[in-house]
Scaffold this motif. Structure first.
Motif, PDB file in Angstrom:
ATOM      1  N   CYS A  66     -43.558  26.904  85.928  1.00  0.00           N
ATOM      2  CA  CYS A  66     -43.442  27.716  85.113  1.00  0.00           C
ATOM      3  C   CYS A  66     -42.257  28.558  85.085  1.00  0.00           C
ATOM      4  CB  CYS A  66     -44.795  28.897  85.279  1.00  0.00           C
ATOM      5  SG  CYS A  66     -46.104  27.697  84.851  1.00  0.00           S
ATOM      6  N   TYR A  75     -39.051  27.821  85.791  1.00  0.00           N
ATOM      7  CA  TYR A  75     -37.774  27.040  85.710  1.00  0.00           C
ATOM      8  C   TYR A  75     -38.249  25.732  85.195  1.00  0.00           C
ATOM      9  CZ  TYR A  75     -33.220  24.882  86.214  1.00  0.00           C
ATOM     10  OH  TYR A  75     -31.870  24.646  86.079  1.00  0.00           O
ATOM     11  N   LEU A 127     -47.660  27.240  80.116  1.00  0.00           N
ATOM     12  CA  LEU A 127     -46.410  27.722  79.206  1.00  0.00           C
ATOM     13  C   LEU A 127     -46.682  27.694  77.632  1.00  0.00           C
ATOM     14  CD1 LEU A 127     -43.440  25.953  81.207  1.00  0.00           C
ATOM     15  CD2 LEU A 127     -44.019  28.313  80.988  1.00  0.00           C
ATOM     16  N   ASN A 153     -43.195  29.816  74.855  1.00  0.00           N
ATOM     17  CA  ASN A 153     -43.301  28.898  75.994  1.00  0.00           C
ATOM     18  C   ASN A 153     -42.522  29.541  77.449  1.00  0.00           C
ATOM     19  OD1 ASN A 153     -44.980  26.882  74.666  1.00  0.00           O
ATOM     20  ND2 ASN A 153     -42.699  25.982  74.061  1.00  0.00           N
ATOM     21  N   SER A 154     -42.641  30.701  77.345  1.00  0.00           N
ATOM     22  CA  SER A 154     -41.957  31.632  78.571  1.00  0.00           C
ATOM     23  C   SER A 154     -42.868  32.335  79.362  1.00  0.00           C
ATOM     24  CB  SER A 154     -40.439  31.995  77.699  1.00  0.00           C
ATOM     25  OG  SER A 154     -39.942  33.048  78.952  1.00  0.00           O
ATOM     26  N   HIS A 159     -38.453  36.774  74.441  1.00  0.00           N
ATOM     27  CA  HIS A 159     -38.738  35.195  74.750  1.00  0.00           C
ATOM     28  C   HIS A 159     -39.516  34.640  73.741  1.00  0.00           C
ATOM     29  CE1 HIS A 159     -37.191  35.196  79.103  1.00  0.00           C
ATOM     30  NE2 HIS A 159     -36.548  35.937  78.224  1.00  0.00           N
ATOM     31  N   GLN A 198     -33.674  32.612  74.774  1.00  0.00           N
ATOM     32  CA  GLN A 198     -33.793  31.703  76.143  1.00  0.00           C
ATOM     33  C   GLN A 198     -33.690  32.502  77.417  1.00  0.00           C
ATOM     34  OE1 GLN A 198     -34.814  28.641  76.183  1.00  0.00           O
ATOM     35  NE2 GLN A 198     -35.408  29.083  74.258  1.00  0.00           N
ATOM     36  N   PRO A 199     -34.237  32.313  78.364  1.00  0.00           N
ATOM     37  CA  PRO A 199     -34.086  33.173  79.649  1.00  0.00           C
ATOM     38  C   PRO A 199     -32.647  32.641  80.221  1.00  0.00           C
ATOM     39  CG  PRO A 199     -36.013  31.593  80.094  1.00  0.00           C
ATOM     40  CD  PRO A 199     -35.559  31.734  78.533  1.00  0.00           C
ATOM     41  N   ARG A 228     -33.955  32.240  86.423  1.00  0.00           N
ATOM     42  CA  ARG A 228     -34.909  31.303  86.580  1.00  0.00           C
ATOM     43  C   ARG A 228     -35.025  30.420  87.620  1.00  0.00           C
ATOM     44  NH1 ARG A 228     -39.069  31.699  83.186  1.00  0.00           N
ATOM     45  NH2 ARG A 228     -38.964  33.288  81.634  1.00  0.00           N
ATOM     46  N   GLU A 259     -37.030  39.990  80.011  1.00  0.00           N
ATOM     47  CA  GLU A 259     -38.150  39.322  80.675  1.00  0.00           C
ATOM     48  C   GLU A 259     -39.171  40.195  80.743  1.00  0.00           C
ATOM     49  OE1 GLU A 259     -38.266  36.231  82.031  1.00  0.00           O
ATOM     50  OE2 GLU A 259     -36.405  35.389  82.716  1.00  0.00           O
TER      51      GLU A 259
END
Ligand SMILES: Cc1ncc(COP(=O)(O)O)c(C=O)c1O
Ligand SMILES: Cc1ncc(COP(=O)(O)O)c(C=O)c1O
Lengths: 488, 488
Positions: free
Chosen positions: A81, A83, A104, A110-111, B64, B69-70, B75, B311
């Protein structure tokens, strides 16, 4: 004095002008003993000579810190989850991947980095409801009654917060067991609620007597408005597991006396003693029939921190709310939304706890093996602790039926009591501080949990690895004998 | 009626008998508009016909969830910490592994599943202190002054809690900007403190006027005891970035009026406008010399939720406490220990934010590339939002200098105002609700943040992906035109 002759600017925020209810909070599990233990560790690492080579911390139910290993499957899913690139890695088992995908998919974008709904991720709350239904033999559970929390602590404080109102004689009173887990007294102090103590029966294995509940309640009614009754089962710090009959009696009592029930069940998988079983308050309530199940208000709490997983650092947990007034529930939902949401990795972990590998899935066998091994070792250590402590003259220890602690009664000689009280110290604090300085063993004095006047205890976790636990118990024994001699 | 003729047992906990301060809490960011948006999404997914194909949520700063994107490096390290087996996986870069090892070594039993110290992991607090020193051009920072938190929300509420005392005219008052981030009003309501509004100057790009601070303070002193001043910079919901001069003036004001300063700096990396720079209150305070740096009490807050990382779900954050009375600090440490510790994955993430890849390390280039790309896109969207909104007659939008929101002023026709108020609704709530039903766009009405009487606004995040943002802005424009026509 500054140039213009006035004293340096006084602080805006001083001990005299800060929130008075915060000042009243006490929290022994992380109090002076632990601070001294941390200092000692530092001194040792700097090469200072001590009568011991290492500090052994048995003060807090922190399983991984004591060497307990995490469940592989849980950590695999959390890594996936965190990465999601790893979903392409063929070394991860398929069931871990499918759990990760499901989690996710329930996260925004989905993060795990998205805020979730404040009550918690929908699919996780559904899984929790499914777990509760299975655990309770089919008693229905509505995902809408589930709130995910930041550890059980968060849920408990939130529920207490809802309950507090009134002034003086109408101020909300909350019944808590003595000995208690000090989160309760701390939260009640902070909220300015009245703490109503009921004493567990040490002679009968820390069981709960309804007559004692009645005594405490009747007394409290003279000066406050008792509205809630908190139960910890299996018990911390006392390690007892409540019988089904006892739970029924408590529910009847709560119904008769119109008390909101709070059942802290974070140790629900930590049951070791023969003949003892975990019965959830929810299940018993529903099996007592509609007269109870339609009326008695109940909040029960669970956590990722205990049981076989011991994942304290992730701060996962949930509460289930039964028979709560719908307007109050809306207020609860609003209240939790102010803090936005519980940590998503903790929610994911809670999901795995309630939805672990199933028979036939690739990770099932290993999951069962790891879980069983952890619980078996805990059961062994529970027995060992009770046995060894009971060989010491002046220490008397109830069976550790469940949870992760023993809370033995210790005899402290009059001379030691006098020396302690002359120094303004609780005798068992004096005892534990001396034990720490002489042996490096870090326990929490019974006074931090509450105990009957004139009795003394310490709380010790059973979590150190078996070999270390044996050393620890031997040292406790030797220390107690020496201490007793010295002050006799 | 039950058999024995009495009405069914009344609940213990009802809206009339619950905590009255909780009832006073309001929280617009997750209020009725958002609940309706969630319903609409469900209805769409069930195939119900709507005048739009999807709900676009621009109500909350949840990067997110909006597709941001992270950062890969962050991650990777989190995955390594979650499942340390991966330390043997050669596909992970060495710098990610060494960060993970360092974090794990600071965890009890080398596991993120252990409780950390309540103030946060030592090594993380050291890294935070190093970050602050670099950020502030060498102004020293003591790791002992750093408290890790469960998101910035947690730190803010904790600090406010310490500050509240007194009754009636001596009750603590706290100054907050209007418009404000509603966490502040919610926390103050819950704590029963007095909210003191000072208005930001919309004509001057939402800047802060000292004369307005003085007005608000003088008025408040007649009925409460003002003790703290909260600043959000860069601003939410208003998007302004404070000048250095303004910060100096605020500090002088706080010193003169003996106010505890709270600086909410969670958007410290979100600065887009030419000529604008982020100046931390800490740095400016120290550069003003010992007269200020030795006396003014300051708490500043940061978070993993915003900036380029976004995050939110990990609930990481820290606060730095300057010039706090040492006894109060001890009380703060005790208070946070009741909740045990902030989530360890959030602490780990905070560590990575303050200690990202360095030049020469394998992940450096990619980190810089990802960070720059994210911040550039945000800057573009900030500009785009301002530009498009200002093309609409009846909408007037200040530049989005920083943070993640625009807060335009909207003209609502008299007829619409009347229809809303006849229905007991705020006119901008009426407007936003109509927009949601007709276009699927979810905004938050200005009334949820506070605004000058007779003015109306909405808050809109700039977070949707550029193509979606363009659609959104176009729909807002069309809606506003249609709405204006309809009610003229
Ligand atoms: C009885 C009991 N309740 C609640 C908690 C809180 O646990 P957490 O907040 O980690 O879930 C503990 C922790 O030791 C406990 O022993
Ligand atoms: C100004 C401001 N402060 C604090 C927060 C709280 O953020 P978190 O608790 O996620 O760190 C937010 C979130 O949007 C914010 O905008």
């Amino acid at each position: 004095m500054t140039e213009n002759g006035v004293s340096p600017r006084a602080k805006v925020l001083t001990i005299d002008t800060m929130n008075p209810t915060v000042k009243k909070v006490e929290y022994a599990v992380r109090g002076p003993i632990v601070q001294r233990a941390v200092e000692l560790e530092r001194e040792l690492s700097e090469g200072m000579k001590k009568p011991f080579a290492e500090v052994i911390k048995a003060n807090i139910g922190d399983a991984h810190a004591m060497g307990q290993q995490p469940i592989t499957f849980f950590r695999q899913v959390l890594a996936l989850c965190s990465y999601p690139e790893l979903l392409n890695d063929s070394t991860f088992p398929e069931d871990a991947k499918s759990r990760a995908r499901r989690i996710l998919q329930s996260c925004g974008g989905n993060s795990m980095g998205s805020y979730s709904a404040s009550q918690g991720i929908d699919s996780v709350r559904q899984d929790v409801a499914g777990y509760i239904e299975r655990r309770d033999g089919g008693v229905p559970c509505d995902p809408d009654d589930i709130y995910l929390t930041t550890g059980a602590s968060d849920g408990i404080v939130t529920m207490l917060k809802l309950l507090v109102c009134g002034e003086d004689e109408t101020r909300t009173g909350v019944m808590i067991s003595i000995p208690q887990y000090p989160l309760y007294s701390a939260a009640l102090a902070e909220l300015g609620a009245v703490q109503i103590n009921y004493y567990l029966n040490e002679e009968k294995c820390w069981s709960l007597d309804i007559s004692e509940l009645q005594r405490a309640l009747d007394e409290a009614r003279r000066h406050c408005n008792p509205r809630a009754l908190c139960i910890i089962n299996p018990g911390n710090p006392t390690g007892q597991v409540q019988s089904r009959e006892c739970i029924e009696d408590v529910i009847r009592f709560a119904a008769k006396e119109r008390l909101f029930l709070m059942a802290d069940e974070v140790y629900q998988d930590n049951v070791y003693a023969d003949g003892c079983h975990f019965h959830s308050f929810k299940k018993v309530l529903f099996e007592m029939g509609p007269e109870y199940s339609n009326t008695v208000e109940l909040a029960s709490f669970h956590s990722t921190s205990k049981c076989y997983m011991g994942e304290c650092g992730f701060r996962g947990g949930y509460m289930e709310i039964i028979n709560m007034d719908s307007e109050v529930k809306a207020q609860l939902t609003k209240l939790v939304s102010v803090r936005l949401c519980p940590p998503v990795p903790g929610q994911a972990l809670m999901d795995l706890v309630v939805n672990p590998p199933q028979p036939g899935e690739p990770s099932y066998d290993n999951f069962i093996k790891e879980r069983t091994a952890t619980l078996n070792v805990l059961a062994e250590k529970a027995k060992l602790t009770e046995q060894v402590l009971n060989t010491v003259q002046g220490i008397s220890c109830n069976p550790v039926q469940g949870a992760m602690y023993s809370f033995p009664c210790i005899t402290i000689p009059e001379k030691a009591i006098k020396e302690a009280t002359d120094n303004g110290q609780q005798p068992d604090m004096f005892y534990c501080m001396k034990m720490l300085e002489e042996t490096g063993i870090c326990l929490v004095p019974g006074s931090g949990f509450g105990q009957r006047d004139g009795t003394y205890h310490f709380r010790m976790t059973i979590l150190p690895p078996t070999d270390k636990l044996k050393i620890l118990l031997k040292k406790v024994k030797e220390f107690h004998q020496k201490f007793t001699e010295q002050y006799s």
